[in-house]
Write a protein that holds these residues in place. Structure first.
Motif, PDB file in Angstrom:
ATOM      1  N   TYR A   1       0.823  -1.216   0.000  1.00  9.00           N
ATOM      2  CA  TYR A   1       0.000   0.000   0.000  1.00  9.00           C
ATOM      3  C   TYR A   1       0.856   1.264   0.000  1.00  9.00           C
ATOM      4  O   TYR A   1       0.417   2.311  -0.456  1.00  9.00           O
ATOM      5  CB  TYR A   1      -0.952  -0.008   1.200  1.00  9.00           C
ATOM      6  CG  TYR A   1      -2.210   0.806   0.991  1.00  9.00           C
ATOM      7  CD1 TYR A   1      -3.035   0.576  -0.099  1.00  9.00           C
ATOM      8  CD2 TYR A   1      -2.579   1.791   1.886  1.00  9.00           C
ATOM      9  CE1 TYR A   1      -4.188   1.313  -0.289  1.00  9.00           C
ATOM     10  CE2 TYR A   1      -3.731   2.533   1.703  1.00  9.00           C
ATOM     11  CZ  TYR A   1      -4.532   2.290   0.613  1.00  9.00           C
ATOM     12  OH  TYR A   1      -5.667   3.024   0.422  1.00  9.00           O
TER      13      TYR A   1
ATOM     14  N   ALA B   1       0.992   2.258  -3.523  1.00  9.92           N
ATOM     15  CA  ALA B   1      -0.263   2.183  -4.276  1.00  9.92           C
ATOM     16  C   ALA B   1      -0.536   3.491  -5.015  1.00  9.92           C
ATOM     17  O   ALA B   1      -0.234   4.577  -4.522  1.00  9.92           O
ATOM     18  CB  ALA B   1      -1.419   1.876  -3.325  1.00  9.92           C
TER      19      ALA B   1
ATOM     20  N   GLN C   1      -6.433   3.837  -5.882  1.00  7.09           N
ATOM     21  CA  GLN C   1      -6.472   2.373  -5.799  1.00  7.09           C
ATOM     22  C   GLN C   1      -7.463   1.970  -4.719  1.00  7.09           C
ATOM     23  O   GLN C   1      -7.413   2.473  -3.602  1.00  7.09           O
ATOM     24  CB  GLN C   1      -5.097   1.812  -5.498  1.00  7.09           C
ATOM     25  CG  GLN C   1      -5.083   0.288  -5.438  1.00  7.09           C
ATOM     26  CD  GLN C   1      -3.673  -0.259  -5.308  1.00  7.09           C
ATOM     27  OE1 GLN C   1      -2.718   0.315  -5.838  1.00  7.09           O
ATOM     28  NE2 GLN C   1      -3.538  -1.361  -4.598  1.00  7.09           N
TER      29      GLN C   1
END
Length: 139
Positions: free
Chosen positions: A12, A15, A19
């Motif tokens: 993450y 990301a 997203q």
């Protein structure tokens, strides 16, 4: 006791803006959230946009400096959290273990500092700001 369960999804930190998790993953998480709510332990929960859309304010040399994401040196990023009110850390961990997390997700369980955790001089300072004091726990 209040505990924050911090969701740390692997990857993450890099990301792309916008997203989002899949509908299937969200459905599983919503069922879990409903369990927390039905048990009466859920105080709040939130998901966060990727770090690429965030900003960091640092204070090197006493001056506020703003840096906008992405942050390439970051190894982990917070994806969201649950605030729960349970009787013990063991109970908080038991709730975290029930989460339908994927193999690349980690949940960090941290106890929230309560006023009684602080020494008397700190409690005195905080007492001067009654509107800023946290809501007392239900347990």
């Amino acid at each position: 006791m209040r505990f924050m369960m911090l969701m740390i999804p692997g990857g993450y930190e890099s990301a792309a803006p916008g997203q989002m998790p899949s509908a299937e993953h969200v459905a599983a998480m919503m069922a879990y959230n409903a369990e927390l709510q039905k048990a009466g332990v859920l105080l709040s929960l939130e998901g966060l946009h990727p770090p690429a859309t965030g900003a960091r304010v640092s204070f090197a040399g006493g001056q506020a400096q703003v840096r906008h994401g992405p942050f390439p040196e970051t190894r982990e990023a917070l994806g969201g959290f649950w605030m729960i009110d349970v009787a013990s850390q063991d109970e908080a961990i038991a709730w975290a273990r029930r989460c339908p997390a994927s193999g690349n997700e980690v949940i960090e369980v941290r106890r929230v500092q309560e006023m009684e955790d602080f020494p008397a001089d700190v409690q005195e300072v905080v007492a001067g700001f009654p509107d800023l004091q946290a809501v007392p726990p239900t347990h």
